[in-house]
Design a protein around this motif. Sequence first.
Motif, mmCIF file in Angstrom:
data_model
loop_
_atom_site.group_PDB
_atom_site.id
_atom_site.type_symbol
_atom_site.label_atom_id
_atom_site.label_comp_id
_atom_site.label_asym_id
_atom_site.label_seq_id
_atom_site.Cartn_x
_atom_site.Cartn_y
_atom_site.Cartn_z
ATOM 1 N N ILE A 147 -5.248 5.609 -8.320
ATOM 2 C CA ILE A 147 -4.981 4.230 -7.910
ATOM 3 C C ILE A 147 -6.210 3.368 -8.143
ATOM 4 O O ILE A 147 -6.129 2.255 -8.679
ATOM 5 N N ARG A 148 -7.373 3.886 -7.755
ATOM 6 C CA ARG A 148 -8.626 3.139 -7.966
ATOM 7 C C ARG A 148 -8.900 2.937 -9.448
ATOM 8 O O ARG A 148 -9.329 1.861 -9.871
ATOM 9 N N ALA A 149 -8.644 3.967 -10.249
ATOM 10 C CA ALA A 149 -8.909 3.886 -11.692
ATOM 11 C C ALA A 149 -8.061 2.818 -12.353
ATOM 12 O O ALA A 149 -8.534 2.093 -13.236
ATOM 13 N N ALA A 150 -6.792 2.718 -11.944
ATOM 14 C CA ALA A 150 -5.930 1.674 -12.502
ATOM 15 C C ALA A 150 -6.378 0.304 -12.029
ATOM 16 O O ALA A 150 -6.391 -0.664 -12.803
ATOM 17 N N LYS A 151 -6.766 0.215 -10.780
ATOM 18 C CA LYS A 151 -7.172 -1.062 -10.198
ATOM 19 C C LYS A 151 -8.420 -1.615 -10.866
ATOM 20 O O LYS A 151 -8.497 -2.802 -11.194
ATOM 21 N N ASP A 152 -9.418 -0.738 -11.090
ATOM 22 C CA ASP A 152 -10.679 -1.235 -11.665
ATOM 23 C C ASP A 152 -10.752 -1.090 -13.182
ATOM 24 O O ASP A 152 -11.739 -1.474 -13.805
ATOM 25 N N ILE A 163 2.085 3.412 -2.277
ATOM 26 C CA ILE A 163 0.796 2.736 -2.402
ATOM 27 C C ILE A 163 0.700 1.585 -1.420
ATOM 28 O O ILE A 163 1.648 0.811 -1.253
ATOM 29 N N LYS A 164 -0.425 1.510 -0.735
ATOM 30 C CA LYS A 164 -0.624 0.459 0.268
ATOM 31 C C LYS A 164 -0.971 -0.858 -0.432
ATOM 32 O O LYS A 164 -1.647 -0.851 -1.461
ATOM 33 N N PRO A 165 -0.522 -1.974 0.123
ATOM 34 C CA PRO A 165 -0.777 -3.279 -0.507
ATOM 35 C C PRO A 165 -2.254 -3.547 -0.783
ATOM 36 O O PRO A 165 -2.592 -4.143 -1.815
ATOM 37 N N ASN A 166 -3.152 -3.104 0.108
ATOM 38 C CA ASN A 166 -4.575 -3.390 -0.078
ATOM 39 C C ASN A 166 -5.223 -2.516 -1.152
ATOM 40 O O ASN A 166 -6.404 -2.663 -1.447
ATOM 41 N N GLU A 167 -4.447 -1.577 -1.724
ATOM 42 C CA GLU A 167 -5.002 -0.718 -2.772
ATOM 43 C C GLU A 167 -4.820 -1.322 -4.165
ATOM 44 O O GLU A 167 -5.344 -0.781 -5.135
ATOM 45 N N LEU A 168 -4.079 -2.415 -4.253
ATOM 46 C CA LEU A 168 -3.778 -2.997 -5.546
ATOM 47 C C LEU A 168 -4.278 -4.432 -5.644
ATOM 48 O O LEU A 168 -4.547 -5.081 -4.638
ATOM 49 N N THR A 169 -4.377 -4.914 -6.866
ATOM 50 C CA THR A 169 -4.633 -6.328 -7.108
ATOM 51 C C THR A 169 -3.317 -6.951 -7.577
ATOM 52 O O THR A 169 -2.392 -6.234 -7.969
ATOM 53 N N PRO A 170 -3.205 -8.283 -7.565
ATOM 54 C CA PRO A 170 -1.957 -8.920 -8.006
ATOM 55 C C PRO A 170 -1.553 -8.559 -9.437
ATOM 56 O O PRO A 170 -0.368 -8.629 -9.786
ATOM 57 N N LYS A 171 -2.531 -8.171 -10.261
ATOM 58 C CA LYS A 171 -2.196 -7.866 -11.660
ATOM 59 C C LYS A 171 -1.843 -6.392 -11.890
ATOM 60 O O LYS A 171 -1.475 -6.003 -12.998
ATOM 61 N N THR A 172 -1.940 -5.566 -10.836
ATOM 62 C CA THR A 172 -1.620 -4.147 -10.976
ATOM 63 C C THR A 172 -0.161 -3.906 -10.632
ATOM 64 O O THR A 172 0.293 -4.240 -9.547
ATOM 65 N N LYS A 173 0.559 -3.338 -11.556
ATOM 66 C CA LYS A 173 1.991 -3.118 -11.377
ATOM 67 C C LYS A 173 2.288 -1.631 -11.164
ATOM 68 O O LYS A 173 1.636 -0.764 -11.734
#
Length: 269
Positions: A62-67, A79-89
């Motif tokens: 999850i972190r790898a996709a986010k960053d 997945i928890k909402p705070n683990e993603l950014t608006p652009k991560t699907k």
Amino acid sequence: MKKVIGLLTAVGLMTAPLVQASTVTVSGSTSVAHVMEVLAENYQNTTNKSVEVQGTGSSAGIRAAKDGTSMIGMSSRNIKPNELTPKTKEIVIARDGIAAAVNKANPVKDLTQEQISKIYRGEIKNWSEVGGEARPIVVVTRENGSGTRGAFEEIMDLQRSVNGHTVTAITTSAQVGNGNGMIKTMVANNPYAIGYISLGSVDDSLNALSVNGVAATDNNIAAGDYQIARPFIALMNDDAPATAKSFIEYIMSEDGQRIVAEEGYIRVQ
């Protein structure tokens, strides 16, 4: 000579990123990695495009996709909402059951969800309490950060709140194994052990228990009768390279979903 070497080095530095960019990088859940590796191999054989898959755990994926350190992340838990950014699907690529598994020598074939939860909480400690031999139960669990563990804890009510923080309720005496393969080995080598693994990883080395009288099968998961189940999720940012998006399209295609089913998971298309 030095100028030639310098020129060759410069050319190498310019072309290296291009080579790396052509490879689709995928990392995360070791459970999802099992089917993702097969999908990647078939995709490479079909398109001649390179895909690298690494099983690093759901939280890491999850972190790898986010960053952006991986083009695609893998998670086998919600997945928890705070683990993603608006652009991560999030893309659900398959569904999987989590099997509560015991040694083949264990006479116990069925447990209720409540019994399994109490075993993992350390409230039921002996197999004789659930119809087995008068032997202590050896509880085996996955490591922290495992998507399988996170999903299992959530489904089986194995979490508690301490000072406003959610922590595990799994007994501290539980043995810990990294990955489905290690859990299988630990249970297969101990007649009094119980563990949990991805249903797609179940083989003849152990027995998957029925839960609440319902067998852990694809049909029962698809029908919603077998309750210990979770999604397999791929995560990708909107700005991911076209090569990564093409691989996801392949996974969701008829060919990709056929492979999902052949590997023992529930297709979503």
